[in-house]
Design a protein around this motif. Structure first.
Motif, PDB file in Angstrom:
ATOM      1  N   ARG A   1      49.641  45.379  50.782  1.00 39.08           N
ATOM      2  CA  ARG A   1      50.626  44.295  50.891  1.00 39.08           C
ATOM      3  C   ARG A   1      51.544  44.197  49.677  1.00 39.08           C
ATOM      4  O   ARG A   1      52.481  43.421  49.686  1.00 39.08           O
ATOM      5  N   GLY A   2      51.242  44.948  48.628  1.00 47.42           N
ATOM      6  CA  GLY A   2      52.092  44.921  47.444  1.00 47.42           C
ATOM      7  C   GLY A   2      51.719  43.860  46.430  1.00 47.42           C
ATOM      8  O   GLY A   2      52.456  43.617  45.483  1.00 47.42           O
ATOM      9  N   ALA A   3      50.572  43.217  46.602  1.00 46.31           N
ATOM     10  CA  ALA A   3      50.126  42.186  45.665  1.00 46.31           C
ATOM     11  C   ALA A   3      49.493  42.797  44.427  1.00 46.31           C
ATOM     12  O   ALA A   3      49.472  42.180  43.368  1.00 46.31           O
ATOM     13  N   ILE A   4      48.980  43.998  44.578  1.00 49.24           N
ATOM     14  CA  ILE A   4      48.251  44.692  43.508  1.00 49.24           C
ATOM     15  C   ILE A   4      48.781  46.118  43.461  1.00 49.24           C
ATOM     16  O   ILE A   4      49.116  46.688  44.504  1.00 49.24           O
ATOM     17  N   GLU A   5      48.828  46.667  42.280  1.00 45.39           N
ATOM     18  CA  GLU A   5      49.302  48.049  42.139  1.00 45.39           C
ATOM     19  C   GLU A   5      48.166  48.933  41.632  1.00 45.39           C
ATOM     20  O   GLU A   5      47.482  48.575  40.668  1.00 45.39           O
ATOM     21  N   ARG A   6      47.973  50.051  42.272  1.00 44.08           N
ATOM     22  CA  ARG A   6      47.004  51.032  41.787  1.00 44.08           C
ATOM     23  C   ARG A   6      47.696  51.839  40.695  1.00 44.08           C
ATOM     24  O   ARG A   6      48.713  52.480  40.939  1.00 44.08           O
ATOM     25  N   THR A   7      47.148  51.806  39.496  1.00 49.54           N
ATOM     26  CA  THR A   7      47.814  52.427  38.348  1.00 49.54           C
ATOM     27  C   THR A   7      47.195  53.758  37.953  1.00 49.54           C
ATOM     28  O   THR A   7      47.747  54.462  37.122  1.00 49.54           O
ATOM     29  N   GLY A   8      46.061  54.092  38.512  1.00 54.15           N
ATOM     30  CA  GLY A   8      45.388  55.347  38.196  1.00 54.15           C
ATOM     31  C   GLY A   8      44.095  55.432  38.972  1.00 54.15           C
ATOM     32  O   GLY A   8      43.801  54.564  39.804  1.00 54.15           O
ATOM     33  N   VAL A   9      43.310  56.438  38.687  1.00 51.91           N
ATOM     34  CA  VAL A   9      42.040  56.593  39.380  1.00 51.91           C
ATOM     35  C   VAL A   9      41.103  55.459  38.973  1.00 51.91           C
ATOM     36  O   VAL A   9      40.740  55.327  37.807  1.00 51.91           O
ATOM     37  N   GLY A  10      40.785  54.600  39.929  1.00 51.99           N
ATOM     38  CA  GLY A  10      39.892  53.476  39.658  1.00 51.99           C
ATOM     39  C   GLY A  10      40.485  52.399  38.775  1.00 51.99           C
ATOM     40  O   GLY A  10      39.753  51.580  38.228  1.00 51.99           O
ATOM     41  N   ARG A  11      41.813  52.365  38.638  1.00 52.31           N
ATOM     42  CA  ARG A  11      42.478  51.365  37.788  1.00 52.31           C
ATOM     43  C   ARG A  11      43.531  50.615  38.609  1.00 52.31           C
ATOM     44  O   ARG A  11      44.228  51.214  39.417  1.00 52.31           O
ATOM     45  N   TYR A  12      43.626  49.320  38.337  1.00 53.66           N
ATOM     46  CA  TYR A  12      44.566  48.470  39.071  1.00 53.66           C
ATOM     47  C   TYR A  12      45.278  47.544  38.097  1.00 53.66           C
ATOM     48  O   TYR A  12      44.750  47.209  37.041  1.00 53.66           O
ATOM     49  N   GLY A  13      46.480  47.149  38.486  1.00 54.55           N
ATOM     50  CA  GLY A  13      47.268  46.259  37.654  1.00 54.55           C
ATOM     51  C   GLY A  13      48.041  45.287  38.517  1.00 54.55           C
ATOM     52  O   GLY A  13      48.049  45.388  39.745  1.00 54.55           O
ATOM     53  N   PRO A  14      48.728  44.348  37.866  1.00 56.65           N
ATOM     54  CA  PRO A  14      49.527  43.393  38.630  1.00 56.65           C
ATOM     55  C   PRO A  14      50.694  44.103  39.314  1.00 56.65           C
ATOM     56  O   PRO A  14      51.183  45.122  38.827  1.00 56.65           O
TER      57      PRO A  14
ATOM     58  N   ARG B   1      41.940  46.845  48.813  1.00 63.43           N
ATOM     59  CA  ARG B   1      42.712  47.784  49.632  1.00 63.43           C
ATOM     60  C   ARG B   1      43.902  47.080  50.298  1.00 63.43           C
ATOM     61  O   ARG B   1      45.027  47.570  50.275  1.00 63.43           O
ATOM     62  N   GLU B   2      43.647  45.911  50.872  1.00 58.80           N
ATOM     63  CA  GLU B   2      44.714  45.170  51.550  1.00 58.80           C
ATOM     64  C   GLU B   2      45.729  44.630  50.537  1.00 58.80           C
ATOM     65  O   GLU B   2      46.925  44.591  50.817  1.00 58.80           O
ATOM     66  N   GLY B   3      45.266  44.233  49.362  1.00 60.34           N
ATOM     67  CA  GLY B   3      46.180  43.768  48.313  1.00 60.34           C
ATOM     68  C   GLY B   3      47.141  44.857  47.882  1.00 60.34           C
ATOM     69  O   GLY B   3      48.327  44.601  47.665  1.00 60.34           O
ATOM     70  N   VAL B   4      46.652  46.082  47.764  1.00 55.44           N
ATOM     71  CA  VAL B   4      47.521  47.216  47.423  1.00 55.44           C
ATOM     72  C   VAL B   4      48.498  47.470  48.568  1.00 55.44           C
ATOM     73  O   VAL B   4      49.701  47.651  48.352  1.00 55.44           O
TER      74      VAL B   4
END
Length: 116
Positions: free
Chosen positions: A87-100, A82-85
């Motif tokens: 802060r912009g370190a991680i991107e949420r790309t869809g429901v339950g999916r994450y990317g760089p 949650r904090e990574g998203v």
């Protein structure tokens, strides 16, 4: 009173206990605790970030298995993700999916350690 006529005793709401553990200390924590927790949080965000940069977009469950979050402690993976998203370190790309995280126009990563 015989055993067959007893009714099971249920604790009333005020007597129940919650044994959950907060992932990070609250406002009453000492500055040392807050500093140490921030260090661990940045480390965990960095692990998530590197895993996503190496492997690309993936499901939350796959990411958790890849970084071995079951050893982190209760709630820490969710808090770091949650904090990574945030802060912009991680991107949420869809429901339950994450990317760089996407990179800035100058080619630099959107997040670097310690830049919260």
């Amino acid at each position: 009173m015989s055993a067959s006529t007893r009714t099971p005793r249920r604790r009333s709401e005020p007597e129940r206990h919650s044994y959950g553990v907060a992932p990070f200390p609250g406002p009453g924590a000492s500055p040392t605790d807050r500093d140490e927790n921030e260090w661990w949080l940045e480390r965990e965000i960095g692990m998530l970030q590197r895993a996503l940069e190496d492997q690309g977009e993936m499901r939350r469950r796959d990411l958790s298995n890849l970084v071995g979050c079951k050893y982190w402690g209760p709630g820490r993976f969710s808090a770091a993700l949650r904090e990574g998203v945030k802060r912009g370190a991680i991107e949420r790309t869809g429901v339950g999916r994450y990317g760089p995280a996407r990179q800035h126009a100058d080619g630099q990563p959107a997040f670097t350690r310690g830049s919260s």
